[in-house]
Design a protein around this motif. Sequence first.
Motif, PDB file in Angstrom:
ATOM      1  N   GLY A 250       0.899   4.499   4.785  1.00 25.85           N
ATOM      2  CA  GLY A 250       0.630   5.333   3.615  1.00 25.85           C
ATOM      3  C   GLY A 250       1.027   6.779   3.834  1.00 25.85           C
ATOM      4  O   GLY A 250       1.584   7.426   2.935  1.00 25.85           O
ATOM      5  N   ALA A 251       0.760   7.297   5.035  1.00 24.67           N
ATOM      6  CA  ALA A 251       1.102   8.689   5.348  1.00 24.67           C
ATOM      7  C   ALA A 251       2.613   8.913   5.308  1.00 24.67           C
ATOM      8  O   ALA A 251       3.089   9.964   4.861  1.00 24.67           O
ATOM      9  N   ILE A 252       3.372   7.921   5.767  1.00 19.69           N
ATOM     10  CA  ILE A 252       4.838   8.027   5.735  1.00 19.69           C
ATOM     11  C   ILE A 252       5.328   8.143   4.296  1.00 19.69           C
ATOM     12  O   ILE A 252       6.207   8.951   3.979  1.00 19.69           O
ATOM     13  N   SER A 253       4.770   7.338   3.417  1.00 21.63           N
ATOM     14  CA  SER A 253       5.198   7.377   2.015  1.00 21.63           C
ATOM     15  C   SER A 253       4.847   8.717   1.373  1.00 21.63           C
ATOM     16  O   SER A 253       5.615   9.252   0.568  1.00 21.63           O
ATOM     17  N   VAL A 254       3.691   9.286   1.718  1.00 18.89           N
ATOM     18  CA  VAL A 254       3.299  10.592   1.167  1.00 18.89           C
ATOM     19  C   VAL A 254       4.210  11.692   1.703  1.00 18.89           C
ATOM     20  O   VAL A 254       4.612  12.603   0.964  1.00 18.89           O
ATOM     21  N   LEU A 255       4.567  11.612   2.979  1.00 12.70           N
ATOM     22  CA  LEU A 255       5.433  12.620   3.587  1.00 12.70           C
ATOM     23  C   LEU A 255       6.779  12.686   2.873  1.00 12.70           C
ATOM     24  O   LEU A 255       7.258  13.782   2.519  1.00 12.70           O
ATOM     25  N   PHE A 256       7.397  11.538   2.648  1.00 14.85           N
ATOM     26  CA  PHE A 256       8.699  11.541   1.982  1.00 14.85           C
ATOM     27  C   PHE A 256       8.588  11.907   0.504  1.00 14.85           C
ATOM     28  O   PHE A 256       9.508  12.504  -0.064  1.00 14.85           O
TER      29      PHE A 256
ATOM     30  N   LEU B  26       0.838  -1.200   0.000  1.00 12.87           N
ATOM     31  CA  LEU B  26       0.000   0.000   0.000  1.00 12.87           C
ATOM     32  C   LEU B  26       0.869   1.244   0.000  1.00 12.87           C
ATOM     33  O   LEU B  26       0.632   2.200  -0.754  1.00 12.87           O
ATOM     34  N   SER B  27       1.905   1.248   0.841  1.00  9.55           N
ATOM     35  CA  SER B  27       2.818   2.375   0.905  1.00  9.55           C
ATOM     36  C   SER B  27       3.476   2.610  -0.452  1.00  9.55           C
ATOM     37  O   SER B  27       3.626   3.750  -0.901  1.00  9.55           O
ATOM     38  N   GLY B  28       3.845   1.511  -1.113  1.00 12.02           N
ATOM     39  CA  GLY B  28       4.470   1.624  -2.430  1.00 12.02           C
ATOM     40  C   GLY B  28       3.539   2.196  -3.469  1.00 12.02           C
ATOM     41  O   GLY B  28       3.921   3.059  -4.265  1.00 12.02           O
ATOM     42  N   MET B  29       2.294   1.735  -3.462  1.00 13.05           N
ATOM     43  CA  MET B  29       1.296   2.247  -4.402  1.00 13.05           C
ATOM     44  C   MET B  29       1.139   3.758  -4.284  1.00 13.05           C
ATOM     45  O   MET B  29       1.226   4.500  -5.267  1.00 13.05           O
ATOM     46  N   ILE B  30       0.863   4.196  -3.072  1.00 15.12           N
ATOM     47  CA  ILE B  30       0.569   5.614  -2.849  1.00 15.12           C
ATOM     48  C   ILE B  30       1.810   6.472  -3.034  1.00 15.12           C
ATOM     49  O   ILE B  30       1.778   7.502  -3.712  1.00 15.12           O
TER      50      ILE B  30
ATOM     51  N   ALA C 143      -2.027   4.211 -14.248  1.00 15.66           N
ATOM     52  CA  ALA C 143      -1.038   3.229 -14.703  1.00 15.66           C
ATOM     53  C   ALA C 143      -0.393   2.505 -13.532  1.00 15.66           C
ATOM     54  O   ALA C 143      -0.223   1.278 -13.556  1.00 15.66           O
ATOM     55  N   VAL C 144      -0.044   3.257 -12.492  1.00 16.54           N
ATOM     56  CA  VAL C 144       0.602   2.652 -11.318  1.00 16.54           C
ATOM     57  C   VAL C 144      -0.356   1.705 -10.604  1.00 16.54           C
ATOM     58  O   VAL C 144      -0.011   0.558 -10.301  1.00 16.54           O
ATOM     59  N   PHE C 145      -1.582   2.174 -10.350  1.00 14.06           N
ATOM     60  CA  PHE C 145      -2.552   1.344  -9.642  1.00 14.06           C
ATOM     61  C   PHE C 145      -2.995   0.153 -10.493  1.00 14.06           C
ATOM     62  O   PHE C 145      -3.224  -0.941  -9.980  1.00 14.06           O
ATOM     63  N   MET C 146      -3.102   0.366 -11.811  1.00 14.62           N
ATOM     64  CA  MET C 146      -3.526  -0.707 -12.699  1.00 14.62           C
ATOM     65  C   MET C 146      -2.510  -1.839 -12.703  1.00 14.62           C
ATOM     66  O   MET C 146      -2.864  -3.014 -12.842  1.00 14.62           O
ATOM     67  N   GLY C 147      -1.247  -1.486 -12.523  1.00 12.19           N
ATOM     68  CA  GLY C 147      -0.216  -2.514 -12.477  1.00 12.19           C
ATOM     69  C   GLY C 147      -0.450  -3.500 -11.354  1.00 12.19           C
ATOM     70  O   GLY C 147      -0.201  -4.702 -11.492  1.00 12.19           O
ATOM     71  N   PHE C 148      -0.963  -3.005 -10.231  1.00  8.72           N
ATOM     72  CA  PHE C 148      -1.201  -3.863  -9.073  1.00  8.72           C
ATOM     73  C   PHE C 148      -2.409  -4.783  -9.274  1.00  8.72           C
ATOM     74  O   PHE C 148      -2.571  -5.751  -8.538  1.00  8.72           O
ATOM     75  N   VAL C 149      -3.248  -4.467 -10.260  1.00  9.21           N
ATOM     76  CA  VAL C 149      -4.397  -5.325 -10.552  1.00  9.21           C
ATOM     77  C   VAL C 149      -3.936  -6.716 -10.969  1.00  9.21           C
ATOM     78  O   VAL C 149      -4.620  -7.709 -10.741  1.00  9.21           O
ATOM     79  N   PHE C 150      -2.754  -6.786 -11.562  1.00 10.07           N
ATOM     80  CA  PHE C 150      -2.260  -8.060 -12.066  1.00 10.07           C
ATOM     81  C   PHE C 150      -1.233  -8.698 -11.138  1.00 10.07           C
ATOM     82  O   PHE C 150      -0.497  -9.595 -11.529  1.00 10.07           O
ATOM     83  N   ALA C 151      -1.180  -8.225  -9.893  1.00 13.38           N
ATOM     84  CA  ALA C 151      -0.317  -8.856  -8.892  1.00 13.38           C
ATOM     85  C   ALA C 151      -0.907 -10.205  -8.498  1.00 13.38           C
ATOM     86  O   ALA C 151      -2.100 -10.445  -8.648  1.00 13.38           O
ATOM     87  N   GLY C 152      -0.069 -11.104  -7.992  1.00 13.38           N
ATOM     88  CA  GLY C 152      -0.537 -12.433  -7.618  1.00 13.38           C
ATOM     89  C   GLY C 152      -1.329 -12.438  -6.330  1.00 13.38           C
ATOM     90  O   GLY C 152      -2.230 -13.247  -6.154  1.00 13.38           O
ATOM     91  N   ASP C 153      -1.003 -11.544  -5.391  1.00 10.64           N
ATOM     92  CA  ASP C 153      -1.666 -11.519  -4.098  1.00 10.64           C
ATOM     93  C   ASP C 153      -3.074 -10.938  -4.259  1.00 10.64           C
ATOM     94  O   ASP C 153      -3.243  -9.835  -4.773  1.00 10.64           O
ATOM     95  N   SER C 154      -4.088 -11.683  -3.808  1.00 11.59           N
ATOM     96  CA  SER C 154      -5.477 -11.269  -4.019  1.00 11.59           C
ATOM     97  C   SER C 154      -5.833  -9.985  -3.287  1.00 11.59           C
ATOM     98  O   SER C 154      -6.647  -9.189  -3.765  1.00 11.59           O
ATOM     99  N   THR C 155      -5.222  -9.753  -2.118  1.00  6.45           N
ATOM    100  CA  THR C 155      -5.492  -8.512  -1.382  1.00  6.45           C
ATOM    101  C   THR C 155      -4.943  -7.309  -2.134  1.00  6.45           C
ATOM    102  O   THR C 155      -5.622  -6.288  -2.297  1.00  6.45           O
TER     103      THR C 155
END
Length: 704
Positions: free
Chosen positions: A308-314, A234-238, A640-652
């Motif tokens: 998520g907030a940490i990733s946005v801060l940096f 989640l942190s990576g996505m945001i 594009a970034v979020f769509m990439g995660f749609v095809f990740a193996g992990d269902s969550t």
Amino acid sequence: MRKSLGSLSNFIYRHAKLTILLVLLIAGVIGSIALYQGPNFSDAGLEMKGTESQTALNIVKKDFSSVSSKNATEKVVFRAKSGKLTNADKDYAINQFVQKVMQDKDVKVVMTPAQQKNMVKKNTIGYATIVYKQKKANLKQSSVSHALTAVKKTRTAGIQTELTGDLTINQMDTGERSEVYGLIAAIVILAITFSSFAIAGLPILSAIIGLAVSVLGIIILSHHITFVSSDLSLSGMIGLAVGIDYALFIISRYQQEFKKGLSRKNALAKSMTTAGKSVVFAGLTVIVALLAMSVLGISFLSVMGIAGAISVLFALLTSLTFVPAMIILLGAFATGEKPNRFLKVFSKANKNYGWGKFVYKYKFLLAIASVGLLIVTAIPFSHINLGLPTDGNKSTKFTERRAYDLMKEGYGDGNSATLVVLVHTNNQAKAISAYNEIKSNKNVSSTTPPMSGNGKSGNYFMLTVTPKTDGNNIATKKLVNKIRSQSEKSGIPKLLVTGSTAINIDMSDALMKALPKFAAIIIVFAFLLLMVVFRSLMIPTVAVGGFVLSLLATLGALTFIVQDGHMQNLLGLTGKSAILNFAPVLVIGILFGLAMDYEVFLVSRIREVYNQTKDNKKAVLEGLKSSGKAVFAAALIMTAVFMGFVFAGDSTVKSIGIVLTLGILFDAFIVRMILVPAMIAIFENKNWYLPKWLDKILPHIDVE
């Protein structure tokens, strides 16, 4: 803030190389600390304290410790491709499997299908259970190797053998590959936006640095806060998405000011005190939205919001330091003086206010069409069913999914949804009466006789109930509620229901009940925030209304795709499933932050031009031409970034990727790029009306 950002701009202009060195030095220090300490992520599942199921689970662990072992287990499912599992050759292969598994020193015991008497389908399907000496968190990779080697014994003997349980058999893609695909798409979009491959790499580089530092920071904090590994996804996505967006807005404004004739120094100062201020405001808004998830009192959501907030801060900090420093070092490449001729062809679409003129001309039609589309798309939300992903949601490439299918074939849909029921009584006759009452339910497949506990928590009998339907099925949820309500019947003692299925059901119900409260907090906060920023009643009304419509449309589309089973093949889904129970809360927090980002960037530019010219049409046209271009590019990158995660193996991770992609599509492209400018065009001067008495008491925040 303007003065501070101006001073920062002057320092960076004079010391660009030093600024970059300081950023890298800070990143290095944080990285060194993280590497020295190492990660300390929890493997704990999602849980909520205070629910009936969690309270009952604590009693089970205390009073029925002999049957509630904390040891890790692995279920090995067998299916004879021909003959039966009881045939001599198959029985021999299973025994060979057991001997091989027992060579693992960490294995405590292996129970075969024959020992557990669990063979079904005319003895063609059964399962063995491996019990380890350690907890799940302490399992070694060598145990996985032993198990995978052992199953070769049965597979070569004509027995389909699949594994499921606490061993991590497949190193699933939780988003790392998807981030790469998103980055490639982002580079293409940025290259077209700036007509240059050289400057296109800057937002990417800045976002990667910010993301790396945030991940390292989370690793350090994992020794003090209970993070789970999925929080990094989640942190990576945001972090990746907003990091690129913030850099894009600053670079875009810098190029606009330079083309007006300002020097590089003044253009940088102007971009930092305008776009930079908007970035600060937008970044802080996203951080507040993510941290606001803690008001629900659900620990794992609070921790997720912190990550998520940490990733946005940096991302915010790197965009205000590293990006302007690189702008100065890149010289003519950053100003747009050296565009790529091939890419320049693609950047002329909005040169003559094309989109702005279209929106202004058909403002009524576009406003009605946008609202109508969002309302229609939101309809499926009315029957949303929350739950958690199971092995049945994984790809058939994974052995866990194949094991799930075999268990379902042999033992029914409810085999993985076992309920644990505690009967609060010291009277065995009453416990048996409760047992018979539960057994009579139509959705009950089987029930074990009640057994008494050790009495540490009181007088309890325990029995297990296997429903006919899986854990996410509405019928199973009704069964849990029905068992609990039976406590009120004459002669039936108090019944407590627990187990992973009941815990997930309680969690989903609690999250659904918390949804209106969280949405109300966010909506009120958004209205007040935008009213203060834009000194208007109409602008926040349209913005918040659009946010609500886009949110409902997002959840409606998610229900239509994931729960109702449409477009499954297109998105790599493997069948209908319940909606990830914390997805609605997550999308409210994240979508609100991003919606306010785009609202502020776009409308602040429109208001800036309106204040200068008092011409509403010109303000809309200029806003869509300058800021609209950046918002459109930013939204494409987010998608594009979020769509990439749609095809990740992990269902969550896949579920989160789908819901965030849908959120950006509806809110950024339909609400912010169509509905908001169309409504501003319709209401004209009324957009900026604010009663004088209200204007006097509201604080002043200038983000232009």
